[in-house]
Motif scaffolding. Sequence first.
Motif, mmCIF file in Angstrom:
data_model
loop_
_atom_site.group_PDB
_atom_site.id
_atom_site.type_symbol
_atom_site.label_atom_id
_atom_site.label_comp_id
_atom_site.label_asym_id
_atom_site.label_seq_id
_atom_site.Cartn_x
_atom_site.Cartn_y
_atom_site.Cartn_z
ATOM 1 N N GLU A 100 0.830 -1.213 0.000
ATOM 2 C CA GLU A 100 0.000 0.000 0.000
ATOM 3 C C GLU A 100 0.857 1.253 0.000
ATOM 4 N N LEU A 101 1.894 1.281 0.822
ATOM 5 C CA LEU A 101 2.756 2.459 0.888
ATOM 6 C C LEU A 101 3.517 2.645 -0.417
ATOM 7 N N GLN A 102 4.159 1.592 -0.895
ATOM 8 C CA GLN A 102 4.921 1.704 -2.133
ATOM 9 C C GLN A 102 4.012 2.035 -3.315
ATOM 10 N N GLY A 103 2.768 1.533 -3.297
ATOM 11 C CA GLY A 103 1.846 1.718 -4.410
ATOM 12 C C GLY A 103 1.444 3.163 -4.658
ATOM 13 N N PRO A 159 15.381 -14.968 0.803
ATOM 14 C CA PRO A 159 14.084 -14.610 0.213
ATOM 15 C C PRO A 159 13.095 -14.057 1.242
ATOM 16 N N LEU A 160 12.180 -13.251 0.736
ATOM 17 C CA LEU A 160 11.098 -12.686 1.546
ATOM 18 C C LEU A 160 9.791 -13.353 1.154
ATOM 19 N N ALA A 161 9.044 -13.812 2.145
ATOM 20 C CA ALA A 161 7.727 -14.409 1.882
ATOM 21 C C ALA A 161 6.810 -13.375 1.237
ATOM 22 N N ALA A 162 6.065 -13.806 0.231
ATOM 23 C CA ALA A 162 5.163 -12.896 -0.475
ATOM 24 C C ALA A 162 4.157 -12.263 0.477
ATOM 25 N N ALA A 163 3.757 -13.001 1.499
ATOM 26 C CA ALA A 163 2.767 -12.496 2.453
ATOM 27 C C ALA A 163 3.233 -11.223 3.141
ATOM 28 N N ALA A 164 4.547 -11.044 3.249
ATOM 29 C CA ALA A 164 5.070 -9.869 3.939
ATOM 30 C C ALA A 164 4.754 -8.572 3.201
ATOM 31 N N PHE A 165 4.521 -8.652 1.898
ATOM 32 C CA PHE A 165 4.223 -7.453 1.116
ATOM 33 C C PHE A 165 2.825 -6.903 1.414
ATOM 34 N N THR A 166 1.911 -7.770 1.787
ATOM 35 C CA THR A 166 0.513 -7.351 1.943
ATOM 36 C C THR A 166 0.014 -7.367 3.387
#
Length: 237
Positions: A100-103, A159-166
């Motif tokens: 959300e912030l990056q978007g 790697p970063l889990a995809a869940a961390a982005f949202t």
Amino acid sequence: MTATVVLVHGAFADAASWSGVIADLQEHGVPVVAPPNPLRGLAADAAYIASVVNQIDGPVVLAGHSYGGAVITVAGTDEKVKGLVYVAAYALEEGESLAELQGRFPEPLLGRNLKQSTYPLEGGEPAVEFTIAQEAFPEVFAADVPREVTQVLAVAQRPLAAAAFTEAASVAAWKDTPSWALVATGDQAINPDVQRFGARRAGASVVEVEGASHAVAVSRPKEVAALIREAVQAASA
């Protein structure tokens, strides 16, 4: 009592990325800990870092790089945390996610150069995680670091889990804790304007490192350490 610094690395890196910063802090007599950040999800990662903080005697300054900034934002609510330092990092608002912030800002090179893979989850379907494509890693992550170093970093990235982005931040510790922020103006992983926006919203004391890449703790460790020591001095007063 001198505050202990807890250095929280971000995605696509590990605690060794703080090596130059650690050396500087140790030279100045600052106690420092650099735990592994699990990179599996914001709530879980913050809980782990909070458990590290809980086992330290005396005041603590939390410093987070990149995604590590989001982690310290959630983990830094313990009363012994006297300062937050954001190093080319996300400073989230309560209820806000990285995406959300990056978007709200133009997408950096990182978004177009992520490589997707999976990892197993007990009792469920495999989960998604991301690394930076190795051929793009130098430009995206560490453009001001020697090529021979970036080639090693690209192979060793975590790697970063995809869940961390949202996953949304459950709290914003900067609302009750003094903060400092370093903006890397040449960052291709987190838009520098994202860093400026988060720092301004948090009321942080800000320094900008001209031309620095996302790997500013590697390329400019003394400048990073100087800002952290400023926070330590304030926390130890």
